[in-house]
Design a protein around this motif. Structure first.
Motif, mmCIF file in Angstrom:
data_model
loop_
_atom_site.group_PDB
_atom_site.id
_atom_site.type_symbol
_atom_site.label_atom_id
_atom_site.label_comp_id
_atom_site.label_asym_id
_atom_site.label_seq_id
_atom_site.Cartn_x
_atom_site.Cartn_y
_atom_site.Cartn_z
ATOM 1 N N ILE A 130 0.825 -1.223 0.000
ATOM 2 C CA ILE A 130 0.000 0.000 0.000
ATOM 3 C C ILE A 130 0.859 1.274 0.000
ATOM 4 O O ILE A 130 0.611 2.175 -0.813
ATOM 5 N N HIS A 156 3.735 16.622 2.295
ATOM 6 C CA HIS A 156 3.214 17.190 3.546
ATOM 7 C C HIS A 156 2.837 16.038 4.473
ATOM 8 O O HIS A 156 1.723 15.543 4.457
ATOM 9 N N GLY A 157 3.810 15.613 5.299
ATOM 10 C CA GLY A 157 3.694 14.403 6.116
ATOM 11 C C GLY A 157 4.593 13.347 5.505
ATOM 12 O O GLY A 157 4.133 12.344 4.958
ATOM 13 N N THR A 180 7.899 17.354 5.257
ATOM 14 C CA THR A 180 7.613 17.789 6.627
ATOM 15 C C THR A 180 7.501 16.579 7.546
ATOM 16 O O THR A 180 7.171 15.474 7.118
ATOM 17 N N ALA A 181 7.810 16.821 8.827
ATOM 18 C CA ALA A 181 7.665 15.791 9.859
ATOM 19 C C ALA A 181 7.356 16.530 11.159
ATOM 20 O O ALA A 181 7.492 17.759 11.230
ATOM 21 N N SER A 183 8.711 15.629 14.281
ATOM 22 C CA SER A 183 9.707 15.410 15.338
ATOM 23 C C SER A 183 11.103 15.602 14.758
ATOM 24 O O SER A 183 11.299 15.435 13.539
ATOM 25 N N HIS A 201 6.013 20.266 10.822
ATOM 26 C CA HIS A 201 4.614 20.701 10.665
ATOM 27 C C HIS A 201 3.932 20.987 12.007
ATOM 28 O O HIS A 201 2.742 21.256 12.042
ATOM 29 N N ASN A 230 -4.595 20.659 6.692
ATOM 30 C CA ASN A 230 -3.670 21.447 5.863
ATOM 31 C C ASN A 230 -4.195 21.974 4.527
ATOM 32 O O ASN A 230 -3.498 22.743 3.874
ATOM 33 N N ASN A 319 -0.347 7.705 16.886
ATOM 34 C CA ASN A 319 1.078 8.032 16.998
ATOM 35 C C ASN A 319 1.352 9.483 16.645
ATOM 36 O O ASN A 319 0.550 10.157 16.002
ATOM 37 N N ALA A 322 6.196 9.961 13.546
ATOM 38 C CA ALA A 322 6.354 8.747 12.717
ATOM 39 C C ALA A 322 7.787 8.628 12.221
ATOM 40 O O ALA A 322 8.466 9.624 11.962
HETATM 41 N N1 NAP Z 1 -5.634 7.447 -0.353
HETATM 42 C C1 NAP Z 1 -5.122 6.228 -0.214
HETATM 43 O O1 NAP Z 1 -5.312 5.326 -1.045
HETATM 44 C C2 NAP Z 1 -4.254 5.961 0.983
HETATM 45 C C3 NAP Z 1 -3.355 4.880 0.995
HETATM 46 C C4 NAP Z 1 -2.504 4.724 2.098
HETATM 47 C C5 NAP Z 1 -2.603 5.599 3.175
HETATM 48 N N2 NAP Z 1 -3.539 6.590 3.141
HETATM 49 C C6 NAP Z 1 -3.657 7.557 4.256
HETATM 50 O O2 NAP Z 1 -2.516 8.396 4.215
HETATM 51 C C7 NAP Z 1 -2.132 8.761 5.545
HETATM 52 C C8 NAP Z 1 -0.671 8.370 5.776
HETATM 53 O O3 NAP Z 1 -0.551 6.947 5.768
HETATM 54 P P1 NAP Z 1 0.754 6.256 6.355
HETATM 55 O O4 NAP Z 1 0.625 4.797 6.187
HETATM 56 O O5 NAP Z 1 1.959 6.950 5.841
HETATM 57 O O6 NAP Z 1 0.590 6.619 7.931
HETATM 58 P P2 NAP Z 1 1.716 6.895 9.015
HETATM 59 O O7 NAP Z 1 2.899 6.052 8.742
HETATM 60 O O8 NAP Z 1 1.033 6.801 10.328
HETATM 61 O O9 NAP Z 1 2.145 8.427 8.742
HETATM 62 C C9 NAP Z 1 1.344 9.510 9.085
HETATM 63 C C10 NAP Z 1 2.049 10.768 8.595
HETATM 64 O O10 NAP Z 1 1.215 11.910 8.798
HETATM 65 C C11 NAP Z 1 2.055 12.918 9.352
HETATM 66 N N3 NAP Z 1 1.331 13.987 10.029
HETATM 67 C C12 NAP Z 1 0.890 14.057 11.313
HETATM 68 N N4 NAP Z 1 0.381 15.287 11.545
HETATM 69 C C13 NAP Z 1 0.522 16.001 10.401
HETATM 70 C C14 NAP Z 1 0.226 17.324 10.019
HETATM 71 N N5 NAP Z 1 -0.366 18.201 10.846
HETATM 72 N N6 NAP Z 1 0.517 17.721 8.757
HETATM 73 C C15 NAP Z 1 1.097 16.878 7.886
HETATM 74 N N7 NAP Z 1 1.401 15.613 8.180
HETATM 75 C C16 NAP Z 1 1.120 15.180 9.416
HETATM 76 C C17 NAP Z 1 2.961 12.145 10.285
HETATM 77 O O11 NAP Z 1 4.081 12.938 10.709
HETATM 78 P P3 NAP Z 1 4.614 12.959 12.234
HETATM 79 O O12 NAP Z 1 4.158 11.698 12.912
HETATM 80 O O13 NAP Z 1 6.110 13.060 12.070
HETATM 81 O O14 NAP Z 1 4.003 14.169 12.845
HETATM 82 C C18 NAP Z 1 3.357 11.015 9.356
HETATM 83 O O15 NAP Z 1 4.354 11.447 8.455
HETATM 84 C C19 NAP Z 1 -3.125 8.048 6.487
HETATM 85 O O16 NAP Z 1 -4.184 8.938 6.793
HETATM 86 C C20 NAP Z 1 -3.664 6.905 5.639
HETATM 87 O O17 NAP Z 1 -4.967 6.502 6.023
HETATM 88 C C21 NAP Z 1 -4.361 6.782 2.080
#
Ligand code: NAP
Length: 330
Positions: A130, A156-157, A180-181, A183, A201, A230, A319, A322
């Motif tokens: 994924i 962004h994230g 952006t991150a 931490s 962020h 955002n 969390n 990340a």
């Molecule tokens: N559309 C799709 O098909 C699809 C597919 C996969 C995932 N997703 C979604 O995409 C997101 C990320 O998935 P993941 O697997 O990478 O999750 P993850 O490993 O938990 O990562 C979450 C990310 O979001 C960041 N974040 C937290 N607060 C933020 C803020 N205010 N502004 C910008 N970024 C911020 C975190 O940064 P810090 O922890 O460093 O703050 C981290 O980089 C989730 O919501 C997931 O459901 C969607």
């Protein structure tokens, strides 16, 4: 009649909180159809979507009981009679695991299985599915017009599983990458993966600093992991004719559409499972190239035993800070 062996797996018998995740030892091993591959799973990927599905309120609602997990990596045990690409003993990663990845064995459709290079661990293999297919579709398909070496992308994230995959793909395309991150460790990791500049962020005024860092023009492409927080700010700083791709969102936000008019900019959303057959092929081929070239390298932050699945589901949603991908070791 052939007697199938039993296997250990994580199972959900009713939708609900993390407590509905139970390890069971006597589940029948699946049998591959003619187009499928039976894989002995060594590691399974945990994705935020697994928690949404578990609650029973997501668009995808599996028939109960089900084994969670789309992504896995392991060794091919058996192949269906129409399968030509794989043979027993091959190291592989699986996407869209047909019978669920959180099990000792799972089935993959041949077209959703890929070779796992020796240079990557099974844990890293479980981090491909994924995150990398989503990142590839967001950047190279939804943001296609902006993926060129003269352009800047804002991830962004960038410190999570999808974000780091986006950074690696954008770097491989020669783009200038802003990540952006939340931490110091996350910022360090994103920089290590090749981002040209990184911003926290959680710091006040960081979007203005990002804008300044682009000479006031703004990023040409923004890949957004938390649109409900955002999107308005993204619309303010994106470059003229820019594209914002929404990958993650966990709520609502009020935005001013005039910002899009003024810049002729575009906001587009995406869900990986909406990909067309042509897009799956394109993603597969781009990711296979990245695996061969060696720039696809998932970062694993936490390994869990299946018995810790409730904790793992809590942690992936609640969390902060990340540092890559969470996986189950089977
Ligand atoms: N559309 C799709 O098909 C699809 C597919 C996969 C995932 N997703 C979604 O995409 C997101 C990320 O998935 P993941 O697997 O990478 O999750 P993850 O490993 O938990 O990562 C979450 C990310 O979001 C960041 N974040 C937290 N607060 C933020 C803020 N205010 N502004 C910008 N970024 C911020 C975190 O940064 P810090 O922890 O460093 O703050 C981290 O980089 C989730 O919501 C997931 O459901 C969607």
């Amino acid at each position: 009649m052939t007697t199938r062996l039993m296997m250990r797996a994580l199972r959900v018998a009713q939708f609900g909180g993390p407590e509905v995740l139970k390890v069971e030892a006597n589940i029948q091993m699946p049998v591959p159809s003619s187009s499928q591959v039976l894989v002995e799973v060594k590691a399974a990927g945990l994705n935020p979507v697994d928690t949404y599905i578990r609650t029973g309120t997501y668009a995808v609602k599996p028939t109960l009981p089900y084994i969670p997990g789309s992504d896995a990596a392991g060794i091919v045990k058996e192949v269906g009679d129409q399968v030509t690409k794989f043979k027993p003993g091959d190291r592989v990663f699986v996407l869209k695991a047909v019978t669920g990845g959180c099990a000792e064995f799972t089935l993959g459709e041949e077209s959703f299985v890929g070779y796992l290079p020796e240079t990557l661990s099974f844990q890293q293999g479980a981090g491909i599915g994924i995150p990398y297919f989503t990142a590839y579709r967001a950047l190279c398909i939804k943001g296609r017009d902006k993926v060129k070496s003269s352009n800047t992308v804002l991830i962004h994230g960038a410190s999570g599983a999808v974000g780091l995959a986006c950074v690696q793909i954008a770097v491989s395309k020669g783009m200038k990458v802003i990540g952006t991150a939340g931490s110091p460790e996350g910022l360090e990791l994103v920089r290590k993966e090749g981002a040209t500049s990184v911003f926290n962020h959680r710091e006040k005024g960081y979007m203005e600093k990002i804008l300044e860092s682009t000479g006031g023009n703004g990023p040409d492409l923004i890949i957004e992991m938390l649109a409900n927080v955002n999107l308005d700010a993204d619309m303010q700083i994106v470059n003229k004719y820019g594209i914002i791709v929404i990958v993650g969102n966990r709520g609502q936000i009020e935005v001013n559409p005039r910002l899009l008019m003024g810049k002729d900019s575009t906001v587009t959303g995406m869900i990986l499972m909406n990909a067309t057959q042509e897009e799956w092929s394109e993603m597969h081929s781009g990711i296979t190239d990245g695996l061969k070239a060696g720039w696809i390298k998932p970062t694993i932050c936490t390994e869990y035993d299946l018995n810790n699945a409730p904790k793992a589901h809590e942690e992936i949603i609640n969390n902060s800070g990340a540092l890559g991908k969470r996986v189950f070791v089977i």
